[in-house]
Design a protein around this motif. Structure first.
Motif, short mmCIF file in Angstrom:
data_model
loop_
_atom_site.label_atom_id
_atom_site.label_comp_id
_atom_site.label_asym_id
_atom_site.label_seq_id
_atom_site.Cartn_x
_atom_site.Cartn_y
_atom_site.Cartn_z
N ASP A 46 5.65 -7.60 4.92
CA ASP A 46 4.43 -6.93 4.46
C ASP A 46 4.69 -6.30 3.09
O ASP A 46 4.86 -5.09 2.95
N GLN A 47 4.70 -7.14 2.08
CA GLN A 47 4.98 -6.67 0.72
C GLN A 47 3.88 -5.76 0.19
O GLN A 47 4.14 -4.84 -0.59
N SER A 48 2.65 -6.00 0.61
CA SER A 48 1.53 -5.17 0.15
C SER A 48 1.71 -3.72 0.57
O SER A 48 1.50 -2.80 -0.24
N ALA A 49 2.13 -3.49 1.82
CA ALA A 49 2.34 -2.12 2.29
C ALA A 49 3.48 -1.46 1.52
O ALA A 49 3.40 -0.27 1.18
N LEU A 50 4.52 -2.22 1.23
CA LEU A 50 5.65 -1.67 0.47
C LEU A 50 5.21 -1.30 -0.95
O LEU A 50 5.58 -0.24 -1.47
N ARG A 51 4.41 -2.15 -1.57
CA ARG A 51 3.92 -1.84 -2.93
C ARG A 51 3.04 -0.60 -2.92
O ARG A 51 3.10 0.23 -3.83
N ASN A 52 2.21 -0.47 -1.87
CA ASN A 52 1.35 0.71 -1.78
C ASN A 52 2.15 2.00 -1.65
O ASN A 52 1.67 3.08 -2.00
N MET A 53 3.37 1.89 -1.10
CA MET A 53 4.25 3.06 -0.99
C MET A 53 5.15 3.21 -2.22
O MET A 53 6.06 4.03 -2.23
N ASN A 54 4.90 2.39 -3.24
CA ASN A 54 5.62 2.48 -4.52
C ASN A 54 7.05 1.94 -4.43
O ASN A 54 7.92 2.34 -5.20
N PHE A 55 7.30 1.03 -3.48
CA PHE A 55 8.59 0.36 -3.41
C PHE A 55 8.57 -0.83 -4.38
O PHE A 55 7.77 -1.75 -4.22
N GLY A 56 9.46 -0.78 -5.40
CA GLY A 56 9.63 -1.90 -6.31
C GLY A 56 10.79 -2.78 -5.86
O GLY A 56 11.39 -2.54 -4.81
N PRO A 57 11.12 -3.79 -6.67
CA PRO A 57 12.22 -4.71 -6.30
C PRO A 57 13.54 -4.00 -6.04
O PRO A 57 14.25 -4.33 -5.09
N ARG A 58 13.91 -3.03 -6.87
CA ARG A 58 15.19 -2.34 -6.68
C ARG A 58 15.18 -1.51 -5.40
O ARG A 58 16.16 -1.49 -4.65
#
Length: 202
Positions: free
Chosen positions: A25-37
């Motif tokens: 669930d990359q969308s949820a991670l992006r919404n929490m401000n998780f970037g690649p690093r």
């Protein structure tokens, strides 16, 4: 060392993030401000790391309340709570399965579970019909509450009110009122949900 409220919050969010990562669930991670690093560091975390968070007294989170989501959620929970309380009150009053299916869509397994939870004795055999005096009382109360409502059952609250007013078990109330709703009072009184013309023609 006992965890702090801050460490509890961080642990809960990181566990949620790890689950999102596992489920892709990359969308949820992006919404929490998780970037690649941040995601790469998340991949390296293990259970022991989550336990180590208990020593933290600060957190890395920026928490905010979305009121547009919060209040509909609270309202939904309130409706669910009230519905469950109504279901329990009806079952304690000996509401039959058919009634609970009609009013709440309750399945037989959940109905049985609730009866056991509420220590309601299982119904055995055909339920006894209310006597003539009780039936007459129920007819009068039911006619008043039906009013101009032409279709469908009454609301759960209305059935509870009838039960409290008459003292008749919910099983008897449901069986009789369903019969009356379909056929009218077998003593000859007209169904209150029928039109005046239908009553006069009958």
């Amino acid at each position: 060392m006992d965890g702090t409220k801050e460490s509890d919050l961080v642990t809960a969010v990181l566990m949620y993030a790890i689950r999102c990562l596992a489920e892709g669930d990359q969308s949820a991670l992006r919404n929490m401000n998780f970037g690649p690093r941040e995601i790469e560091a998340l991949r390296e975390m293990n259970l022991a790391d989550l336990y180590r968070i208990e020593s933290l007294r600060a957190h890395c989170l920026d928490i905010g309340l979305n009121r547009d989501v919060y209040w509909p959620m609270v309202e939904h929970l309130r409706r669910q709570r009230e519905s469950e309380e109504l279901q329990q009150q009806l079952i304690v009053a000996d509401a039959p399965l058919e009634m609970m299916q009609t009013l709440f869509g309750l399945g037989s397994r959940e109905y049985t579970r609730l009866r056991r939870l509420l220590t309601v004795d299982p119904s055995v055999g055909r339920p006894a019909e209310p006597d003539e005096a009780s039936s007459n009382q129920l007819w009068g109360v039911w006619v008043q509450r039906v009013g101009d409502q032409r279709d469908g059952p009454l609301s759960p609250n209305e059935y509870l009110a009838i039960h409290r007013e008459t003292g008749i078990a919910m099983r008897g109330i449901w069986n009789l009122t369903q019969r009356w709703n379909q056929y009218g009072d077998l003593s000859g009184q007209c169904n209150p949900r029928a039109s005046e013309r239908a009553c006069s023609d009958g």
